[in-house]
Design a protein around this motif. Sequence first.
Motif, PDB file in Angstrom:
ATOM      1  N   GLN A 164       2.057  28.817  32.559  1.00  0.00           N
ATOM      2  CA  GLN A 164       1.964  29.983  31.682  1.00  0.00           C
ATOM      3  C   GLN A 164       2.112  29.514  30.224  1.00  0.00           C
ATOM      4  OE1 GLN A 164       1.112  33.027  32.982  1.00  0.00           O
ATOM      5  NE2 GLN A 164       0.864  31.683  34.745  1.00  0.00           N
ATOM      6  N   PRO A 165       1.838  30.388  29.253  1.00  0.00           N
ATOM      7  CA  PRO A 165       1.915  29.963  27.845  1.00  0.00           C
ATOM      8  C   PRO A 165       3.251  29.380  27.454  1.00  0.00           C
ATOM      9  CG  PRO A 165       0.785  32.067  27.984  1.00  0.00           C
ATOM     10  CD  PRO A 165       1.288  31.765  29.359  1.00  0.00           C
ATOM     11  N   GLU A 207      -3.658  23.381  31.051  1.00  0.00           N
ATOM     12  CA  GLU A 207      -2.880  24.580  30.725  1.00  0.00           C
ATOM     13  C   GLU A 207      -1.722  24.214  29.807  1.00  0.00           C
ATOM     14  OE1 GLU A 207      -2.106  24.698  34.725  1.00  0.00           O
ATOM     15  OE2 GLU A 207      -4.260  24.830  35.005  1.00  0.00           O
ATOM     16  N   GLN A 227       1.112  24.276  27.170  1.00  0.00           N
ATOM     17  CA  GLN A 227       1.969  25.382  26.770  1.00  0.00           C
ATOM     18  C   GLN A 227       2.227  25.392  25.259  1.00  0.00           C
ATOM     19  OE1 GLN A 227       5.202  24.531  29.751  1.00  0.00           O
ATOM     20  NE2 GLN A 227       4.812  26.654  30.302  1.00  0.00           N
ATOM     21  N   ARG A 245       0.164  26.776  38.069  1.00  0.00           N
ATOM     22  CA  ARG A 245      -0.692  26.970  36.903  1.00  0.00           C
ATOM     23  C   ARG A 245       0.213  27.423  35.767  1.00  0.00           C
ATOM     24  NH1 ARG A 245      -2.893  24.495  40.040  1.00  0.00           N
ATOM     25  NH2 ARG A 245      -5.010  24.645  40.836  1.00  0.00           N
TER      26      ARG A 245
END
Length: 251
Positions: A249-250, A149, A151, A247
């Motif tokens: 996030q962007p 994930e 970023q 998890r």
Amino acid sequence: MDLQDTSAIVTGGASGLGAATARALAARNVHVFALDLGSSLKNAERADGITYLEADVTDPEAIRKAVQIAAANRPLRITVNCAGILPMARIIGRTGPHDSSLFAKVLEVNLVGSFNVMAISAEEMRKTDPDDDGQRGVVINTASIAAFEGQIGQVAYATSKAGIVGMTLPAARDLAQYGIRVNAIAPGIVETPMMDTLSDEVRTGLAAGVPFPKRLARAEEFASLALAIIDHDYLNGEVIRMDGALRMQPR
């Protein structure tokens, strides 16, 4: 694995995850060789049972010399790769496209550096006598949840850590014939010197995003997991997340 009268190499051993892992191994009576850059070693908090060696993970010859020192008097059984860098840059930023040399540098340190240390230390491990189960050693590389994930601004870092993830299983399969296990830890947000540049407000916000425990991870928890992997002889070819169910996030 029986750790008595063995040696271990820990890269990035001057601070953060590496320092915590080196101390944890030394507490188990392992003779630890902590590798890091000279500039980092100058500020390292020294601990008993740890020998500090200057070595750049991107320099195979320097790593080869360090491995020879580590294996001189005791069998080298453990390698933990914690050395890494985390520069932030977007693919297209205010000054133009992402610097390709910076992208290459991150991969060279985080991915190629880990490969160098793994390959050179594994070559030394395979020369040792196996235990009753045919095991000669274990390598633990440091990935990141950014591998899954990444970023905004982490394209180079996430790519390098995804490489660690992708390397784990084939490396374990390659080295199985020598009785050498390969695993990786993918930590979330850990309280390390790398975090010192962030404000308390930002750190609080990061911790708030973790489901539970609602705090940043501690370097000692990474070290504890590394020891658990070393002790568990049937763990091989695995990437283990250590992130409190976070998890990313962007941004």
